[in-house]
Scaffold this motif. Structure first.
Motif, PDB file in Angstrom:
ATOM      1  N   ALA A  70     105.592  47.790 -42.679  1.00 48.69           N
ATOM      2  CA  ALA A  70     104.133  47.953 -42.721  1.00 48.69           C
ATOM      3  C   ALA A  70     103.697  49.077 -41.782  1.00 48.69           C
ATOM      4  O   ALA A  70     102.822  49.880 -42.120  1.00 48.69           O
ATOM      5  N   LEU A  71     104.301  49.158 -40.607  1.00 45.86           N
ATOM      6  CA  LEU A  71     103.983  50.236 -39.672  1.00 45.86           C
ATOM      7  C   LEU A  71     104.391  51.595 -40.239  1.00 45.86           C
ATOM      8  O   LEU A  71     103.657  52.577 -40.109  1.00 45.86           O
ATOM      9  N   LEU A  72     105.552  51.646 -40.884  1.00 50.39           N
ATOM     10  CA  LEU A  72     106.010  52.897 -41.493  1.00 50.39           C
ATOM     11  C   LEU A  72     105.109  53.316 -42.650  1.00 50.39           C
ATOM     12  O   LEU A  72     104.801  54.503 -42.819  1.00 50.39           O
ATOM     13  N   THR A  73     104.664  52.347 -43.441  1.00 51.72           N
ATOM     14  CA  THR A  73     103.738  52.636 -44.538  1.00 51.72           C
ATOM     15  C   THR A  73     102.427  53.180 -43.988  1.00 51.72           C
ATOM     16  O   THR A  73     101.878  54.161 -44.508  1.00 51.72           O
ATOM     17  N   ALA A  74     101.923  52.557 -42.920  1.00 49.74           N
ATOM     18  CA  ALA A  74     100.675  53.008 -42.303  1.00 49.74           C
ATOM     19  C   ALA A  74     100.841  54.414 -41.721  1.00 49.74           C
ATOM     20  O   ALA A  74      99.940  55.256 -41.840  1.00 49.74           O
ATOM     21  N   ARG A  75     101.980  54.687 -41.117  1.00 50.49           N
ATOM     22  CA  ARG A  75     102.248  56.012 -40.572  1.00 50.49           C
ATOM     23  C   ARG A  75     102.211  57.061 -41.681  1.00 50.49           C
ATOM     24  O   ARG A  75     101.597  58.116 -41.542  1.00 50.49           O
ATOM     25  N   ARG A  76     102.861  56.775 -42.788  1.00 46.67           N
ATOM     26  CA  ARG A  76     102.883  57.711 -43.918  1.00 46.67           C
ATOM     27  C   ARG A  76     101.475  57.933 -44.452  1.00 46.67           C
ATOM     28  O   ARG A  76     101.063  59.050 -44.727  1.00 46.67           O
ATOM     29  N   ARG A  77     100.686  56.859 -44.595  1.00 47.91           N
ATOM     30  CA  ARG A  77      99.311  56.979 -45.093  1.00 47.91           C
ATOM     31  C   ARG A  77      98.470  57.817 -44.135  1.00 47.91           C
ATOM     32  O   ARG A  77      97.685  58.651 -44.562  1.00 47.91           O
ATOM     33  N   ALA A  78      98.652  57.589 -42.835  1.00 46.56           N
ATOM     34  CA  ALA A  78      97.901  58.367 -41.848  1.00 46.56           C
ATOM     35  C   ALA A  78      98.253  59.850 -41.961  1.00 46.56           C
ATOM     36  O   ALA A  78      97.351  60.704 -42.013  1.00 46.56           O
ATOM     37  N   LEU A  79      99.521  60.162 -42.010  1.00 42.03           N
ATOM     38  CA  LEU A  79      99.940  61.565 -42.114  1.00 42.03           C
ATOM     39  C   LEU A  79      99.431  62.206 -43.397  1.00 42.03           C
ATOM     40  O   LEU A  79      98.949  63.339 -43.379  1.00 42.03           O
ATOM     41  N   ASP A  80      99.533  61.477 -44.496  1.00 40.71           N
ATOM     42  CA  ASP A  80      99.089  62.012 -45.788  1.00 40.71           C
ATOM     43  C   ASP A  80      97.585  62.272 -45.820  1.00 40.71           C
ATOM     44  O   ASP A  80      97.110  63.107 -46.586  1.00 40.71           O
ATOM     45  N   SER A  81      96.827  61.556 -44.987  1.00 43.49           N
ATOM     46  CA  SER A  81      95.371  61.714 -44.988  1.00 43.49           C
ATOM     47  C   SER A  81      94.858  62.527 -43.802  1.00 43.49           C
ATOM     48  O   SER A  81      93.657  62.549 -43.522  1.00 43.49           O
ATOM     49  N   GLY A  82      95.766  63.179 -43.065  1.00 45.59           N
ATOM     50  CA  GLY A  82      95.350  64.038 -41.969  1.00 45.59           C
ATOM     51  C   GLY A  82      94.947  63.307 -40.710  1.00 45.59           C
ATOM     52  O   GLY A  82      94.192  63.833 -39.895  1.00 45.59           O
ATOM     53  N   ARG A  83      95.449  62.105 -40.540  1.00 40.95           N
ATOM     54  CA  ARG A  83      95.167  61.326 -39.334  1.00 40.95           C
ATOM     55  C   ARG A  83      96.473  61.112 -38.569  1.00 40.95           C
ATOM     56  O   ARG A  83      97.543  61.337 -39.093  1.00 40.95           O
ATOM     57  N   THR A  84      96.366  60.627 -37.353  1.00 43.35           N
ATOM     58  CA  THR A  84      97.530  60.334 -36.528  1.00 43.35           C
ATOM     59  C   THR A  84      97.571  58.841 -36.254  1.00 43.35           C
ATOM     60  O   THR A  84      96.531  58.236 -35.987  1.00 43.35           O
ATOM     61  N   LEU A  85      98.757  58.270 -36.295  1.00 39.74           N
ATOM     62  CA  LEU A  85      98.934  56.852 -35.970  1.00 39.74           C
ATOM     63  C   LEU A  85      99.702  56.765 -34.666  1.00 39.74           C
ATOM     64  O   LEU A  85     100.733  57.423 -34.501  1.00 39.74           O
ATOM     65  N   ARG A  86      99.183  55.998 -33.724  1.00 38.78           N
ATOM     66  CA  ARG A  86      99.820  55.809 -32.420  1.00 38.78           C
ATOM     67  C   ARG A  86     100.038  54.319 -32.190  1.00 38.78           C
ATOM     68  O   ARG A  86      99.165  53.513 -32.493  1.00 38.78           O
ATOM     69  N   LEU A  87     101.208  53.976 -31.655  1.00 37.33           N
ATOM     70  CA  LEU A  87     101.485  52.600 -31.263  1.00 37.33           C
ATOM     71  C   LEU A  87     101.180  52.461 -29.782  1.00 37.33           C
ATOM     72  O   LEU A  87     101.744  53.188 -28.959  1.00 37.33           O
ATOM     73  N   GLY A  88     100.288  51.552 -29.450  1.00 39.47           N
ATOM     74  CA  GLY A  88      99.928  51.304 -28.061  1.00 39.47           C
ATOM     75  C   GLY A  88     100.624  50.061 -27.547  1.00 39.47           C
ATOM     76  O   GLY A  88     100.530  49.004 -28.155  1.00 39.47           O
ATOM     77  N   ALA A  89     101.355  50.187 -26.467  1.00 37.26           N
ATOM     78  CA  ALA A  89     102.034  49.084 -25.797  1.00 37.26           C
ATOM     79  C   ALA A  89     102.977  48.301 -26.719  1.00 37.26           C
ATOM     80  O   ALA A  89     102.903  47.083 -26.808  1.00 37.26           O
ATOM     81  N   PRO A  90     103.891  48.998 -27.413  1.00 40.09           N
ATOM     82  CA  PRO A  90     104.840  48.260 -28.248  1.00 40.09           C
ATOM     83  C   PRO A  90     105.741  47.388 -27.372  1.00 40.09           C
ATOM     84  O   PRO A  90     106.100  47.776 -26.256  1.00 40.09           O
ATOM     85  N   SER A  91     106.095  46.221 -27.877  1.00 38.90           N
ATOM     86  CA  SER A  91     106.933  45.290 -27.116  1.00 38.90           C
ATOM     87  C   SER A  91     108.360  45.818 -26.996  1.00 38.90           C
ATOM     88  O   SER A  91     108.802  46.684 -27.769  1.00 38.90           O
ATOM     89  N   HIS A  92     109.077  45.285 -26.045  1.00 44.15           N
ATOM     90  CA  HIS A  92     110.485  45.634 -25.874  1.00 44.15           C
ATOM     91  C   HIS A  92     111.252  45.333 -27.161  1.00 44.15           C
ATOM     92  O   HIS A  92     112.097  46.127 -27.587  1.00 44.15           O
ATOM     93  N   GLN A  93     110.934  44.222 -27.802  1.00 42.28           N
ATOM     94  CA  GLN A  93     111.625  43.836 -29.034  1.00 42.28           C
ATOM     95  C   GLN A  93     111.360  44.848 -30.144  1.00 42.28           C
ATOM     96  O   GLN A  93     112.272  45.241 -30.866  1.00 42.28           O
ATOM     97  N   LEU A  94     110.120  45.313 -30.268  1.00 38.25           N
ATOM     98  CA  LEU A  94     109.805  46.313 -31.290  1.00 38.25           C
ATOM     99  C   LEU A  94     110.501  47.639 -30.977  1.00 38.25           C
ATOM    100  O   LEU A  94     111.051  48.287 -31.873  1.00 38.25           O
ATOM    101  N   LEU A  95     110.515  48.026 -29.721  1.00 35.49           N
ATOM    102  CA  LEU A  95     111.219  49.252 -29.341  1.00 35.49           C
ATOM    103  C   LEU A  95     112.707  49.148 -29.674  1.00 35.49           C
ATOM    104  O   LEU A  95     113.320  50.100 -30.155  1.00 35.49           O
TER     105      LEU A  95
END
Length: 120
Positions: A70-95
């Motif tokens: 879902a995060l990768l899909t959102a990243r692709r949608r953001a890039l395709d629409s000229g926006r930037t997606l940033r992850l704020g405070a990702p957990s150790h597990q997600l990293l």
């Protein structure tokens, strides 16, 4: 589980697009992924062109492969629409999940935006 809001009070240079913040709490997993994906894509679509959309993960400690997708899909949608997606405070597990899947370098990451809207 999710909440999107505009960060209108954050100081920005003249002409800079407004930022949007989506706060996620709980698990980013198969059981919640559709709600998260839908809210993420809506937040991206509603953000002004050129804006940065931050996903505040302060209160999310678990992400499985469905959540990462879902995060990768959102990243692709953001890039395709000229926006930037940033992850704020990702957990150790997600990293760790992103390191294992070689996807960490695909995301801008940083601290979570402050709750009072005054920036990071």
């Amino acid at each position: 589980m999710t909440h999107a809001e505009d960060e209108a009070t954050t100081p920005r240079p003249a002409g800079a697009p407004q930022a949007a913040v989506m706060r996620v709490s709980g698990d980013l997993d198969l059981h919640h992924v559709e709600e998260v994906r839908s809210t993420l894509l809506d937040a991206i679509a509603e953000a002004p062109p050129g804006a940065e959309v931050t996903i505040d993960l302060t209160y999310s400690s678990f992400c499985d492969s469905a959540g990462l997708e879902a995060l990768l899909t959102a990243r692709r949608r953001a890039l395709d629409s000229g926006r930037t997606l940033r992850l704020g405070a990702p957990s150790h597990q997600l990293l760790r999940l992103m390191a294992i899947t070689n996807t960490a370098g695909l995301f801008a990451m940083g601290a979570a935006p402050r709750q009072d809207g005054s920036g990071a």
